[in-house]
Each structure stands twice: as structure tokens, then as C-alpha cells.
Design an enzyme around this catalytic site. Sequence first.
Site, PDB file in Angstrom:
ATOM      1  N   LYS A  68      -0.451  -8.452   6.337  1.00  0.00           N
ATOM      2  CA  LYS A  68       0.952  -8.024   6.349  1.00  0.00           C
ATOM      3  C   LYS A  68       1.136  -6.712   7.122  1.00  0.00           C
ATOM      4  O   LYS A  68       2.138  -6.543   7.815  1.00  0.00           O
ATOM      5  CB  LYS A  68       1.495  -7.879   4.924  1.00  0.00           C
ATOM      6  CG  LYS A  68       0.995  -6.688   4.139  1.00  0.00           C
ATOM      7  CD  LYS A  68       1.659  -6.616   2.779  1.00  0.00           C
ATOM      8  CE  LYS A  68       1.129  -5.437   1.969  1.00  0.00           C
ATOM      9  NZ  LYS A  68       1.526  -4.142   2.525  1.00  0.00           N
ATOM     10  N   THR A  69       0.174  -5.798   6.997  1.00  0.00           N
ATOM     11  CA  THR A  69       0.311  -4.527   7.717  1.00  0.00           C
ATOM     12  C   THR A  69       0.265  -4.753   9.223  1.00  0.00           C
ATOM     13  O   THR A  69       1.053  -4.171   9.978  1.00  0.00           O
ATOM     14  CB  THR A  69      -0.796  -3.541   7.292  1.00  0.00           C
ATOM     15  OG1 THR A  69      -0.742  -3.350   5.872  1.00  0.00           O
ATOM     16  CG2 THR A  69      -0.603  -2.197   7.978  1.00  0.00           C
ATOM     17  N   ASP A  83       8.235  -2.472   2.937  1.00  0.00           N
ATOM     18  CA  ASP A  83       6.922  -2.973   2.528  1.00  0.00           C
ATOM     19  C   ASP A  83       6.878  -3.102   1.007  1.00  0.00           C
ATOM     20  O   ASP A  83       7.564  -2.376   0.285  1.00  0.00           O
ATOM     21  CB  ASP A  83       5.848  -1.994   3.013  1.00  0.00           C
ATOM     22  CG  ASP A  83       4.442  -2.522   2.814  1.00  0.00           C
ATOM     23  OD1 ASP A  83       4.269  -3.756   2.704  1.00  0.00           O
ATOM     24  OD2 ASP A  83       3.506  -1.701   2.768  1.00  0.00           O
ATOM     25  N   GLU A  84       6.065  -4.039   0.508  1.00  0.00           N
ATOM     26  CA  GLU A  84       5.882  -4.239  -0.938  1.00  0.00           C
ATOM     27  C   GLU A  84       7.239  -4.403  -1.643  1.00  0.00           C
ATOM     28  O   GLU A  84       7.503  -3.778  -2.682  1.00  0.00           O
ATOM     29  CB  GLU A  84       5.104  -3.063  -1.552  1.00  0.00           C
ATOM     30  CG  GLU A  84       3.755  -2.797  -0.911  1.00  0.00           C
ATOM     31  CD  GLU A  84       2.689  -3.823  -1.273  1.00  0.00           C
ATOM     32  OE1 GLU A  84       3.044  -4.856  -1.880  1.00  0.00           O
ATOM     33  OE2 GLU A  84       1.518  -3.607  -0.934  1.00  0.00           O
ATOM     34  N   GLN A 119       2.159 -10.555  -6.650  1.00  0.00           N
ATOM     35  CA  GLN A 119       1.549  -9.242  -6.844  1.00  0.00           C
ATOM     36  C   GLN A 119       2.529  -8.221  -7.414  1.00  0.00           C
ATOM     37  O   GLN A 119       2.325  -7.012  -7.268  1.00  0.00           O
ATOM     38  CB  GLN A 119       0.967  -8.732  -5.521  1.00  0.00           C
ATOM     39  CG  GLN A 119      -0.163  -9.594  -4.977  1.00  0.00           C
ATOM     40  CD  GLN A 119      -0.829  -8.988  -3.760  1.00  0.00           C
ATOM     41  OE1 GLN A 119      -1.588  -8.017  -3.857  1.00  0.00           O
ATOM     42  NE2 GLN A 119      -0.555  -9.553  -2.603  1.00  0.00           N
ATOM     43  N   ARG A 139      -8.937  -8.630  -4.869  1.00  0.00           N
ATOM     44  CA  ARG A 139      -9.505  -7.430  -4.237  1.00  0.00           C
ATOM     45  C   ARG A 139     -10.895  -7.730  -3.696  1.00  0.00           C
ATOM     46  O   ARG A 139     -11.408  -6.994  -2.855  1.00  0.00           O
ATOM     47  CB  ARG A 139      -9.631  -6.265  -5.242  1.00  0.00           C
ATOM     48  CG  ARG A 139      -8.355  -5.745  -5.892  1.00  0.00           C
ATOM     49  CD  ARG A 139      -7.264  -5.472  -4.931  1.00  0.00           C
ATOM     50  NE  ARG A 139      -6.384  -6.634  -4.814  1.00  0.00           N
ATOM     51  CZ  ARG A 139      -5.492  -6.802  -3.842  1.00  0.00           C
ATOM     52  NH1 ARG A 139      -5.382  -5.937  -2.876  1.00  0.00           N
ATOM     53  NH2 ARG A 139      -4.728  -7.884  -3.815  1.00  0.00           N
TER      54      ARG A 139
END
Length: 733
Positions: A32-33, A218-219, A249, A598
Amino acid sequence: MSYLDKLNEKQREAVMCTEGPLLILAGAGSGKTATMTHRIAHLIKDEGVSPYNIIAVTFTNKAAGEMRDRVEQILGGSVSMWIMTFHAACLRILRRHADMLGYSNSFIVYDPVDTKAVIKSVLKDQNVDEKKFTPNSILGAISHAKEAEVEPEDYLHEYGAGYREKIVADAYKAYRDILKRNNAMDFDDLLWNAVKIFDRDEEVLMEYQKRFRYIMVDEYQDTNRTQYRFVRMLAEGSGNICVVGDDDQCIYQWRGADITNILNFERDFPGAKVIKLEQNYRSTGNILAAAHSVIENNSKRKSKKLWTEADDGSKIVYHRADTEKDEAYYISQEIDRLHRSDTKWSDFAVLYRTNAQSRNFEEAFSVRDIPYRVVGGLRYYERKEIKDIVAYMRLVLDPADDLSMMRIINEPKRGIGGTTQAKVQKTAEVTGRSVFETLCDKDITASFSSKAERQVGEMLDTLQHYHDEADNLRVSDVYDGLLNGTGYLKALEEKNNVESDGRIENLLEFKSVIYDYEEEGELSLPDFLEKIALMSDIDNHDETEDAVTLMTMHSAKGLEFPYVFMPGMEDGLFPSMRENTDEEMEEERRLCYVGMTRAKKRLCLTSAELRMLYGKTNYTRESQFLRELDPKLVEGDGIYIKKKEAALGSSVPLDGYAREVPKRPFNAFAAAKRDVHAKKKNTEVFKAGDVVEHKKFGRGLVLESDKGLVSVMFDTAGKKKLAVDVAPLTKVK
């Protein structure tokens, strides 16, 4: 546009979609980044959009910094644009317009330690018992009210007029008044006050709408009501809003995150395009499949499934330990073993549900000389000596900051005891002056001892001098002057003990922090104080330090590690005993999903049959999330389930240890105890020196026997502590 060649098809589609509302559903590790940064670069490089017209907001300084660095790397130079956290963006707006709300534009930002100090003083003044109404609970209620945009005067109307609500309402009003009197805002104020300005002045709102024609968030799943209102008001100008997030998430609902913001995006922004990023670049196939087998049990989620071109990799390892100490021993042993196969200590992370679980791992790692760092414990900037010197620096910026003055009025010791401090503070309140102004009154300080009067005078002179000269000095010069001029450093040097030496080292390290910021460019004192006030735990995570990371799963969001261990997979601990509504259970399941994703190469889940936590020892049952795992993906110990579940076709194989438990999993501790006591008890008596045989651990030697528990050193399994009446333990004749 060769710089887009490395993107996959869906990522490129998201980059090229620049007009209108866009929702990018970006699963864990799906890039995504990279997608966001390439989209920003595409707007500037190919669409001719000025960086001045773009704003990108996220939640941590770390994420904002990484985003900025990547954009500049693509464009081949520095870019002057707003890529920052929500709080930093709102702070920048308020620096121009805070006077509209009755603040000066040089207001101070109080961090959580400061706000807790304020609320403690409020509760003390109002004779509220902190054991019944803890500062954290009152601050939580105030934060919730601010997110809902409820003023203190409206609190009782909105939340009821019960006894607790009246306590909160009174504390909220006093808390707000103290902050306003000190020209200070807390983190919630930064967001709410920026929105207030937009609400109250259409010209100001239109100014920012005209400037920011492209908004990126973002997020997005972690936004609360105020953050949602902030970006929506900006987007009403051009309609060009792109949000990136993953509803799977969303793990911060307990602190205000509203999952409906992302679930209802298409409703809020008609005509929105939705693009799913489902290709994962982080984890092996088995890890992704296992995580999906858990998260798909949630009902409130958008349909998606991560996949990878990588190999399936190792299966998920599950280990059921006897006690929480054995669990820590097992994990430390595994990390030690894997580290020998050419891996770094920093490749390993232990992710737990609560901070209280870290103690056993710290002890186990110390025994094996495994280097570790705990993220989410006492933050560097929360250490006493750092808070003290920051208070001095705040007073240089604003001598009327009473909270900071009361913190350092007797730091170092100047002979001003608690009674004198209370009198000074009361006098200031009655006369309507700041504590600084009150201390400048010779009639007030005449009652002090000669030593106290002299030292207070020297402190005030030092603060006044650097207040007058702050604009002409570097931050490091102000810092050095305060350390010496206030006598703070000298007092620590005179103590000459281990504790004072440690505090001096921290103060010297703090100067390194200042130098680092100064090297980045021109830095004013207000800028520096803002930067450290907005630091979060995750911003302090040093990925270059070669040490095992210990942290909660909440803190781990956004990070990745080759090897991840998730201990405490037990009903009542994870999922938490507190989470018993469907909505709360779904958030716990999302937290489990975050923890599992993770891991890049290997994931190990563990639990303990007998766990002592918060001073109580209980028998446990494996977590509901373990029972939801696809058994084909798991190796190691068996996962015990109810017979009824197996009869109904549960995917987890029934074994001989399956047992009935209550429908409410949080009563499992009591059920486990009943099961244990229903079995035939072992009545054999053991003493130190006995050679014993255990059905699972083999032969061992009894080291200690006390109150129904025995410590045994087994030949192969190491040291174990067992309950005599239930352990399958016999003496070797």
C-alpha cells in the site's frame, strides 16, 4: 512512466485513478505504501499537479517519513508538500488560526503524561477518590466526549446524569479550563479544534479546500469521527479523495476508530471506485492461509483474500506449554536455536495481547543472554529527567505554563515543599496570575527561606533570559543554558550514584536528539517541542538495533519480522476476557489477524495449561482463534475442542482430550478446574531427590516440593513446575 513498471496490475490501476473518490482496499503486506507514493509521484510528474495542492495524512511520524522519503526518491529531489500525521496537519492549521478559538498561536501541546498530571490535580481538588475513578478512566471518558464533539456543559445531557457522569462532567470542565488557562491543547483538541475552525469560518475552510485538491488518507479504517469529518470537509471542495485501508486490520475501536468509515465509504462518497490489493509480498502461503482461516469468521468485513507467488513455506507451529514460565522457556529456546542458523536477533518478535505478559520473556531471555527491547513500556520521552527538562523548555516558550512550572518549581531541590507549592498555586489562582508571575512578586517569596528565595530568583532569571533570547539561539544552546543555569545538571552530578549517572546519560542522549533535528534544517524551539510531543511508541522502534522485539500486537501494526511468536493463545487472555460482545470479539479476531500477518517466514503460536496472571493462577483452554485455524496448516501439539464441535463437523480433529465447556468461552477457567478435579487425583507424595517419570516429559529429578506443586528437572524437557494432584507423575522405584 517506467517508474511504474515494478507495480502489479491492481497497484497501477490505483495509481492511474486520480479523479473522484477512490477506496483502495490494501491487505496486509500488499504494497500500500508503494501504491500511495507512486500515486503522489504520478500526480506531480505526469499529471502536472503542484505538490502545493496535495495532502497525504497518516497516523505515525514513521509512516509519514517513509512516505515522504519514497516520493522524493521517485521524483529525484525534495518536495514541499503536506505528508504528515493527522495531528501534525491539524497543528499546522491551528498555528495560523488558533486565535479564532481564544488561544494564542504559540499554544503548547500537552502529551499523555502532561494530561494525566492535570487530571490528577483536578481529581484531588474535587476530592475524588482515584481508586474509584482512575485518572486514565476519566481521561478516556473525556477523550470519548471530544471525539463525539460534546462540550463539558453538554456532557450530562448526552451521557446521563448518574453519579459517575457528574464526576466526569465536573472533571472535564475543570480539565478544559486548566488547559485553556495554560494556553495548551491535548491531542484530541488538535483534531477537534481544527474541525471547529472549519465549521465556524467558511472562508478558512474554502481556503484549504481550494489548496488541497487531492486528498490521500492512509490507514482509513483507523479514523475516528473527528478525523473523518476533517478529511470529508476538505474533500467537499474537489471531490478527489483517495483512502487506503484494510477493514480486517481495524484494531483501535477501543480508542475511537470507527470501522464504519471504511465499510460505508461508497455510501459516503457516491460514485466511488473500489480497487482491491490482494497480492501479498510479505508472508508465505501457509501464513496467509492460516490468517485467512481465522479472519473469515468475521461477518463485518469486505470480501477479499490475500495470495502470494511465494512458496507455502513452513506450517504454523503450535506448542502447548505447562505454565507461562515453560512457555517463555520454550520460545527463548527456539529463538536461541534459530539464531544459530545465521539469523539476526532483530529477525525475531514476540507479540502478546497485554504488556503484563512481557515479564516472563524478559526473565527467560536474560537467562540465555538474548538481547531484547520492549516496545510500549516507558517511553524515552516519559522519563522523569526528560520530562523535567522539557518543562523548562516549555517555560522558555511560555512562562505562563503553570503545569510545567509546578513540575520543576522544586526540581532540583530548592527548599520549596509541598505546602509552600500549594500556597503559591492557590495565590496564583486567586489573583488571576500565572505561577511564574506570582513567584516574581517579592512579597510572596519573602516568606521563603533565604536559600529558596535566592534559588527561585536564579531560576526565574534564567527562564526570563532564554525567553527573551530564544529567537536568537539554537535549540541546543537553549538546552545547554537551561541544564546549567537552573542547577539541574549540577544537582545530578553531586548525587554521584548509579541512578543519577543514568539520568545524566539520558540527558546527554536527549542532546543528540536535538542535534539530529537541527541537522535536518532550521529548527525553532516551538518546532522541536511539537515534534517530541507528537512522537508515538512505534516512532521509537529502532529497526537497526540487533535485539529481539517484545511488543503488544497493537504496537506491532505496520511492522514485519521474519520470525513471529504469539504466546498466550488462550480464551480469557486472547481473546480477552473483557471482549464478549460480537463487535468486540470481531475486533479481537482482527487483532489476531494483524499479529499473524506480521510474520514473513515462520509463525509460532503458544499457550500454557496453567497460567499465573495478575496474581491469580488458572487452568486455561486454547483460544477460540486456535480452534478456527485450518488444521492442515498447523503442526506441533494438538488443539483441544469440545466433542460437540467435532460432532458438528469442526475442521479441527477430535482428540482424547476434548471436553465440554460452557457456551460462553470466558467461563472456561471454571470449567477447566471442574474437569481437573473430576479426574482421579494423584495422591502420591514427592520430595526433593525423588526420581520420577512423566508420561510426556519422561524421566526427571524432583528439585522442590511445596503446597501441592513440584519442580522437576527432566532429562530432555528441562525444568517444569507441576501440580501434583493432576500431573501424570510417578516415582521410579
